[in-house]
Motif scaffolding. Sequence first.
Motif, PDB file in Angstrom:
ATOM      1  N   LEU A 119       0.827  -1.211   0.000  1.00  0.00           N
ATOM      2  CA  LEU A 119       0.000   0.000   0.000  1.00  0.00           C
ATOM      3  C   LEU A 119       0.861   1.261   0.000  1.00  0.00           C
ATOM      4  N   SER A 120       1.955   1.212   0.765  1.00  0.00           N
ATOM      5  CA  SER A 120       2.776   2.417   0.909  1.00  0.00           C
ATOM      6  C   SER A 120       3.811   2.516  -0.206  1.00  0.00           C
ATOM      7  N   GLN A 121       3.716   1.599  -1.175  1.00  0.00           N
ATOM      8  CA  GLN A 121       4.638   1.587  -2.320  1.00  0.00           C
ATOM      9  C   GLN A 121       6.099   1.603  -1.876  1.00  0.00           C
ATOM     10  N   SER A 122       6.344   0.844  -0.783  1.00  0.00           N
ATOM     11  CA  SER A 122       7.719   0.699  -0.317  1.00  0.00           C
ATOM     12  C   SER A 122       8.544   0.001  -1.392  1.00  0.00           C
ATOM     13  N   ARG A 123       9.786   0.405  -1.523  1.00  0.00           N
ATOM     14  CA  ARG A 123      10.636  -0.251  -2.518  1.00  0.00           C
ATOM     15  C   ARG A 123      11.185  -1.577  -1.996  1.00  0.00           C
ATOM     16  N   ALA A 124      11.069  -1.800  -0.670  1.00  0.00           N
ATOM     17  CA  ALA A 124      11.584  -3.054  -0.108  1.00  0.00           C
ATOM     18  C   ALA A 124      10.605  -4.195  -0.410  1.00  0.00           C
ATOM     19  N   GLU A 125      11.143  -5.345  -0.753  1.00  0.00           N
ATOM     20  CA  GLU A 125      10.329  -6.538  -0.984  1.00  0.00           C
ATOM     21  C   GLU A 125       9.797  -7.062   0.354  1.00  0.00           C
ATOM     22  N   PRO A 126       8.634  -7.752   0.355  1.00  0.00           N
ATOM     23  CA  PRO A 126       8.200  -8.422   1.593  1.00  0.00           C
ATOM     24  C   PRO A 126       9.284  -9.387   2.057  1.00  0.00           C
ATOM     25  N   ASP A 127       9.513  -9.424   3.368  1.00  0.00           N
ATOM     26  CA  ASP A 127      10.574 -10.240   3.956  1.00  0.00           C
ATOM     27  C   ASP A 127       9.975 -11.607   4.314  1.00  0.00           C
ATOM     28  N   SER A 128      10.290 -12.618   3.505  1.00  0.00           N
ATOM     29  CA  SER A 128       9.616 -13.912   3.682  1.00  0.00           C
ATOM     30  C   SER A 128       9.989 -14.556   5.016  1.00  0.00           C
ATOM     31  N   ARG A 129      11.180 -14.252   5.541  1.00  0.00           N
ATOM     32  CA  ARG A 129      11.549 -14.820   6.841  1.00  0.00           C
ATOM     33  C   ARG A 129      10.690 -14.222   7.944  1.00  0.00           C
ATOM     34  N   ALA A 130      10.423 -12.899   7.857  1.00  0.00           N
ATOM     35  CA  ALA A 130       9.566 -12.248   8.855  1.00  0.00           C
ATOM     36  C   ALA A 130       8.137 -12.802   8.781  1.00  0.00           C
ATOM     37  N   ILE A 131       7.669 -13.071   7.563  1.00  0.00           N
ATOM     38  CA  ILE A 131       6.307 -13.618   7.403  1.00  0.00           C
ATOM     39  C   ILE A 131       6.225 -15.007   8.036  1.00  0.00           C
ATOM     40  N   ARG A 132       7.225 -15.841   7.762  1.00  0.00           N
ATOM     41  CA  ARG A 132       7.219 -17.191   8.354  1.00  0.00           C
ATOM     42  C   ARG A 132       7.282 -17.133   9.881  1.00  0.00           C
ATOM     43  N   ALA A 133       8.117 -16.230  10.413  1.00  0.00           N
ATOM     44  CA  ALA A 133       8.238 -16.110  11.876  1.00  0.00           C
ATOM     45  C   ALA A 133       6.895 -15.702  12.491  1.00  0.00           C
ATOM     46  N   ALA A 134       6.174 -14.796  11.813  1.00  0.00           N
ATOM     47  CA  ALA A 134       4.882 -14.335  12.340  1.00  0.00           C
ATOM     48  C   ALA A 134       3.843 -15.451  12.290  1.00  0.00           C
ATOM     49  N   PHE A 135       3.830 -16.228  11.188  1.00  0.00           N
ATOM     50  CA  PHE A 135       2.890 -17.356  11.097  1.00  0.00           C
ATOM     51  C   PHE A 135       3.152 -18.367  12.205  1.00  0.00           C
ATOM     52  N   SER A 136       4.421 -18.478  12.594  1.00  0.00           N
ATOM     53  CA  SER A 136       4.752 -19.408  13.661  1.00  0.00           C
ATOM     54  C   SER A 136       4.381 -18.829  15.033  1.00  0.00           C
ATOM     55  N   ALA A 137       4.629 -17.525  15.217  1.00  0.00           N
ATOM     56  CA  ALA A 137       4.412 -16.913  16.540  1.00  0.00           C
ATOM     57  C   ALA A 137       2.935 -16.777  16.899  1.00  0.00           C
ATOM     58  N   ILE A 138       2.058 -16.689  15.907  1.00  0.00           N
ATOM     59  CA  ILE A 138       0.639 -16.413  16.226  1.00  0.00           C
ATOM     60  C   ILE A 138       0.032 -17.530  17.080  1.00  0.00           C
ATOM     61  N   HIS A 139       0.534 -18.771  16.920  1.00  0.00           N
ATOM     62  CA  HIS A 139      -0.068 -19.887  17.676  1.00  0.00           C
ATOM     63  C   HIS A 139       0.069 -19.697  19.183  1.00  0.00           C
ATOM     64  N   GLU A 140       1.246 -19.267  19.621  1.00  0.00           N
ATOM     65  CA  GLU A 140       1.461 -19.087  21.057  1.00  0.00           C
ATOM     66  C   GLU A 140       0.494 -18.034  21.617  1.00  0.00           C
ATOM     67  N   HIS A 141       0.278 -16.964  20.833  1.00  0.00           N
ATOM     68  CA  HIS A 141      -0.628 -15.912  21.294  1.00  0.00           C
ATOM     69  C   HIS A 141      -2.075 -16.408  21.359  1.00  0.00           C
ATOM     70  N   LEU A 142      -2.479 -17.190  20.362  1.00  0.00           N
ATOM     71  CA  LEU A 142      -3.856 -17.720  20.378  1.00  0.00           C
ATOM     72  C   LEU A 142      -4.026 -18.711  21.518  1.00  0.00           C
TER      73      LEU A 142
END
Lengths: 223, 223
Positions: A119-142
């Motif tokens: 949305l913000s037209q950032s020039r940085a690519e999505p960080d796939s490692r950060a996405i994987r870490a978040a998908f893993s971390a959400i379980h503990e919070h739930l």
Amino acid sequence: MRSLYHHPLCPFSRKVRLVLAEKKLEFDEHVERPWECRPEFAALNPAAEVPVLVEEGGTALADSTAICEYLDEAFREPPLLPAEPMARAEVRRLVGWFDAKFHHEVTRGLLGEKVIKRLSQSRAEPDSRAIRAAFSAIHEHLDYIGWLTERHSFLAGSSLSMADIAAAAQLSCIDYIGDVPWDRHHGAKDWYARVKSRPSFRALLADHLPGVPPPRHYADLDF
Amino acid sequence: MRSLYHHPLCPFSRKVRLVLAEKKLEFDEHVERPWECRPEFAALNPAAEVPVLVEEGGTALADSTAICEYLDEAFREPPLLPAEPMARAEVRRLVGWFDAKFHHEVTRGLLGEKVIKRLSQSRAEPDSRAIRAAFSAIHEHLDYIGWLTERHSFLAGSSLSMADIAAAAQLSCIDYIGDVPWDRHHGAKDWYARVKSRPSFRALLADHLPGVPPPRHYADLDF
């Protein structure tokens, strides 16, 4: 009239929208894209972040925690913090948990990388490692939400508090992009269904961002 | 006796230590290295983060904002938040500024990369880009402190508040490693000299971490 500058996919804006709605306070809405750094907006909040609440009289309040505490002090009904100091500390501990820890470990990795960068037209690519870490971390919070709600109907007791609002504000953003694994977390799902069915949640469920449509279950109370 | 689990180089622990000292509340100290993840400590705070305050009676309070709000509610003198709701919102906005924005943009990049990674025996190398970004970002924050204190003696008015404590807690950690460019920011330096000379600051100035000695000016009131 009171005005709120917010963004539909900002969890901290959603927190303030929920508190305003629980307290039945009317407000004008201004959708702000903080990454555009409008000078008129920075004049309201030098941090140039949403949400900003402009009260009747023109005073601008910034920082979602400062705004929510203000609203709870100035407009008492319904109270969103308990009366007793230690019980208030427990609600605020959970607010800090979701505003800081959940946001850092989950929301930034999913919403931030997958949607806000685009949305913000950032020039940085999505960080796939950060996405994987978040998908893993959400379980503990739930799991933690499930554990808390085995003890009470809501996160910090038998009635809705600022803790539920902070948690639901973050989770509703992740749910908007379809990334909450509800089926593996029944306790958290039951709690979210209770919060989602409140009248204060209606405006959030009606959010529809051009180019980023929510999944079909997002607005469904029986998801 | 009240107990505080803290780490000398944790700015959020310092915030609570300053509030306890301003309110003249005695406490036993336990230095905790949160990166060791002691199970006994995680039992006090599931986030496994310092600070944790254990009150007489045994209740453990976590999250520095929750603890500071609790202390200001339970022990009124001296008040560290003003009486009027909008003035309280302004103090809390500044607390959020230093706890979140300053910590994210400056403290993590300097203290986190240069010292905490080493102390915690992290396998990751210090990130030189993060360090450079933090050295660059600190100027804007010091200018902001200077701008605020052209208006009043303290950040949010004529007396010390939670805003000064949050800001001084972060800056004192950066000062411990000698990384605050005081000479280029006279307004911020004058304000810090006023806060640093308060009796509540004495315990912080006596901090001395083995292997990480502070620079000579750190404890000097006439720095």
